[in-house]
Design a protein around this motif. Structure first.
Motif, short mmCIF file in Angstrom:
data_model
loop_
_atom_site.label_atom_id
_atom_site.label_comp_id
_atom_site.label_asym_id
_atom_site.label_seq_id
_atom_site.Cartn_x
_atom_site.Cartn_y
_atom_site.Cartn_z
N ARG A 95 0.88 -1.17 0.00
CA ARG A 95 0.00 0.00 0.00
C ARG A 95 0.91 1.21 0.00
O ARG A 95 1.96 1.19 0.61
N PRO A 96 0.49 2.28 -0.70
CA PRO A 96 1.37 3.46 -0.69
C PRO A 96 1.39 4.10 0.69
O PRO A 96 0.35 4.21 1.34
N TYR A 97 2.56 4.48 1.14
CA TYR A 97 2.67 5.21 2.40
C TYR A 97 3.34 6.54 2.15
O TYR A 97 4.55 6.66 2.30
N PRO A 98 2.55 7.55 1.74
CA PRO A 98 3.16 8.87 1.59
C PRO A 98 3.62 9.36 2.96
O PRO A 98 3.01 9.05 3.98
N LEU A 99 4.72 10.10 2.97
CA LEU A 99 5.21 10.64 4.24
C LEU A 99 4.26 11.76 4.69
O LEU A 99 3.60 12.38 3.86
N PRO A 100 4.20 12.00 6.00
CA PRO A 100 3.24 13.00 6.51
C PRO A 100 3.67 14.43 6.19
O PRO A 100 4.01 15.20 7.08
N MET A 101 3.69 14.77 4.91
CA MET A 101 4.08 16.12 4.50
C MET A 101 3.45 16.40 3.13
O MET A 101 2.69 15.56 2.63
N SER A 102 3.80 17.53 2.54
CA SER A 102 3.15 17.89 1.28
C SER A 102 3.64 17.01 0.14
O SER A 102 4.64 16.29 0.27
N VAL B 198 9.78 12.10 10.06
CA VAL B 198 8.60 11.33 9.67
C VAL B 198 7.79 10.91 10.89
O VAL B 198 6.62 11.28 11.04
N VAL B 199 8.42 10.17 11.78
CA VAL B 199 7.66 9.61 12.91
C VAL B 199 7.10 10.71 13.81
O VAL B 199 5.91 10.73 14.12
N LEU B 200 7.96 11.66 14.20
CA LEU B 200 7.49 12.70 15.11
C LEU B 200 6.46 13.60 14.45
O LEU B 200 5.51 14.05 15.08
N ARG B 201 6.64 13.85 13.17
CA ARG B 201 5.69 14.72 12.50
C ARG B 201 4.31 14.06 12.45
O ARG B 201 3.29 14.67 12.72
N ARG B 202 4.33 12.78 12.15
CA ARG B 202 3.08 12.05 12.09
C ARG B 202 2.45 11.93 13.48
O ARG B 202 1.23 11.97 13.64
#
Ligand SMILES: Nc1ncnc2c1ncn2[C@@H]1O[C@H](COP(=O)(O)OP(=O)(O)OP(=O)(O)O)[C@@H](O)[C@H]1O
Ligand SMILES: [Mg+2]
Lengths: 253, 297
Positions: A95-102, B198-202
């Motif tokens: 499954r795609p896991y985009p990073l938590p950013m734009s 990544v981890v902390l931001r999430r």
């Protein structure tokens, strides 16, 4: 079939605790070809794929013996810089896991890690890789919105762009189309066919038809063992092992 | 026979439903009760006068709560400033670096700290922290301190809120999908780069909730703080000064000074604030956590 190997695996054994997930695997992965790893669930396909970019390292209780060479370099040598090895490969997961950013930052993440700071260079990298992954037109007006808002199919193409942005030599895909609708799957497959002139592609897949469509070379695994490997033509039209025949014939899956 | 069992079933169900509803109604009754009982002082003094006056002379009828509010904020703030970095690094270590064996050993051990009665923390504060501040720390800064201070209370409180902050942060960090870490590592990031970007931001909203939860626990903690804060009703000038936090004021005086007119009402008003503020903090952090859980699913 004789070919120039890009990845060489020699006597690779992987244990998760007491359970052995890979049993004495020896195989060469051809350069700039699409190699498909097929086999029933739990046979060790993902494990083999992860052994190529040392993504097994963070797993608890994992034990690895044997050697994997990428470009003639033993990647399990203790002196090797793991991040440099990983940078050589782009990874697409189930499954795609985009990073938590734009969207932009997702693609720029890798290049930034490796020291590229120049705004103009980054813009170029982002645009080029989004174009290669055929998602540029859909996102060019909202590069600064969170990547999580994209559809699953778009996310997977974004992940492809993100992986390509670090200029890898190899693309590893672990069932990269299994969460996608037929149309999105087709677009990803199309990318792979275009990309194989420049990249070595290794693809884990459950879908035999996909392997037939894409693969030049095929590895068939069963219960942690590499049962048979050879050119796609050989494996699909004239498999030597009984087990391979049955699997390809659909007698078991 | 059968009908008797059915009746038992029906009674038991109703009874349990009744208990559930009434236990949540208790909060409502408490707030109403406190409000009714604090009305007398509100009819004499305005709310802003009570909140922002620092003159606390109950015998003269002056009830300025500012010193207590400021004292509570200083102590809570000190505790949070000490606790947050330590807890975060602990949670990050346990979640991202420690082998599962270590995590399985230490996570419950830290939770165990939550079960220690607060009076024990208070005694530890008296015996260890207060003398340490008096004899070692204050002289270093060339000031005199009895040791009974904001800092002492802050240190004791920080340790008391470790378990809740570590527990919640750890859960939040563990809820970040492993594939997301893999995606970052696969691009050539180091573990620390992955954690940081990544981890902390999430996990950020969840960690904020953990901190708010710890904050609200510290805000209302009474016993341990009362024992080491010094309890002087003056606006403190530094962390080495004593302070008189709101919960300590209520605990020390309710039932003792009730012959003084309006004193009772003033203390119940203070209790009402405390209750409302803590409820608000708790509700906020729970809401954030619920949203975090949803976004994971
Ligand atoms: N992190 C882990 N810890 C313990 N055992 C694991 C772990 N990952 C995989 N395994 C085990 O190793 C074996 C091979 O797993 P792997 O994920 O490589 O199979 P797979 O061929 O990719 O299966 P699938 O097609 O279902 O994805 C399985 O028996 C699995 O249970
Ligand atoms: Mg798999």
């Amino acid at each position: 079939m004789s070919f120039k190997p890009h990845i060489r695996v020699e006597n690779l054994n992987v244990y998760y605790g007491k359970e052995q997930a890979l049993k004495n695997i020896t195989v060469n992965i051809p350069d700039r070809k699409i190699t498909a790893i097929i086999g029933p669930s739990g046979c060790g396909k993902s494990t083999l794929l992860k052994s190529f970019n040392r993504l097994l390292d963070p797993v608890d209780h994992v034990r690895i013996s044997g050697r994997v060479f990428v470009d003639q370099e033993d990647i399990y040598d203790s002196k090797v810089d793991v991040t440099r090895i990983r940078k050589k490969m782009g990874l697409l997961s189930q499954r795609p896991y985009p990073l938590p950013m734009s969207i932009y930052d997702n693609v720029a993440y890798g290049p930034r890690l490796h020291g590229i700071r120049n705004k103009k260079t980054l813009n170029e990298i982002v645009e080029r890789n989004l174009k290669i992954s055929s998602i540029w037109n859909e996102v060019k007006d909202r590069l600064n919105t969170p990547a999580s808002r994209l559809s699953i199919g778009q996310q997977q193409r974004l992940c492809l762009a993100r992986g390509l942005a670090v200029e890898p030599e190899i693309i590893l895909g672990d069932e990269p189309t299994s969460a996608l609708d037929p149309k999105s799957s087709q677009r990803i497959e199309q990318r792979f066919i275009e990309l194989k002139s420049e990249y070595t592609i290794v693809l884990v897949t459950h879908i035999l038809r996909q392997a037939k469509r894409l693969a030049d070379y095929v590895l068939f695994m069963y219960l942690g063992e590499l049962v048979e490997h050879g050119s796609a033509e050989e494996i699909f039209s004239n498999p030597k092992q009984e087990m391979t025949k049955e699997y390809i014939g659909g007698t078991f899956s | 026979m059968r009908s008797f069992r059915k009746i038992k079933e029906a009674v038991a169900t109703r009874l349990m439903a009744f208990l559930t509803v009434s236990s949540s109604l208790i909060v409502f009754f408490m707030i109403t009760g406190l409000y009714v009982r604090s009305r007398p002082i509100l009819s004499v003094h305005s709310l802003s006068e009570l909140l922002f006056s620092s003159s606390w002379h109950p015998l003269r009828g002056e009830f300025g709560f500012l010193p207590f509010i400021v004292g509570t904020l200083w102590i809570t703030g000190t505790a949070v400033v000490i606790a947050v970095p330590l807890c975060l690094f602990t949670a990050i270590y346990l979640s991202e670096y420690a082998p599962s064996r270590i995590r399985a050993l230490f996570a419950p051990l830290i939770d165990l700290l939550a079960g220690i009665p607060s009076v024990i923390y208070g005694i530890w504060g008296l015996l260890a922290v207060v003398p340490m501040i008096k004899n070692q720390l204050a002289p270093v800064f060339g000031v005199f301190s009895t040791g009974y201070s904001i800092l002492a209370a802050g240190i004791v409180l920080a340790i008391m809120i470790f378990p809740v902050i570590i527990h919640v942060s750890l859960e939040v960090l563990q809820s970040v999908p492993g594939e997301m870490r893999e995606a970052s590592l696969a691009l050539g990031a180091t573990s620390w780069q992955t954690v940081k970007t990544v981890v902390l931001r999430r996990a950020r909203p969840g960690i904020i909730a953990a901190v708010v939860l710890g904050f609200s626990r510290a805000f209302g903690e009474t016993m341990a703080v009362l024992m080491v804060a010094g309890n002087v009703a003056r606006i403190p000038g530094s962390v080495l000064d004593p302070a008189y936090p709101l919960p300590a004021l209520i605990a020390n005086n309710y039932g003792e000074m009730l012959s003084v007119p309006l004193y009772d009402s003033a203390l119940l008003l203070a209790s009402l604030w405390l209750l409302v503020v803590i409820l608000l903090f708790n509700v906020c952090s729970r809401l954030i956590l619920v949203r975090v859980e949803r976004s994971v699913l």
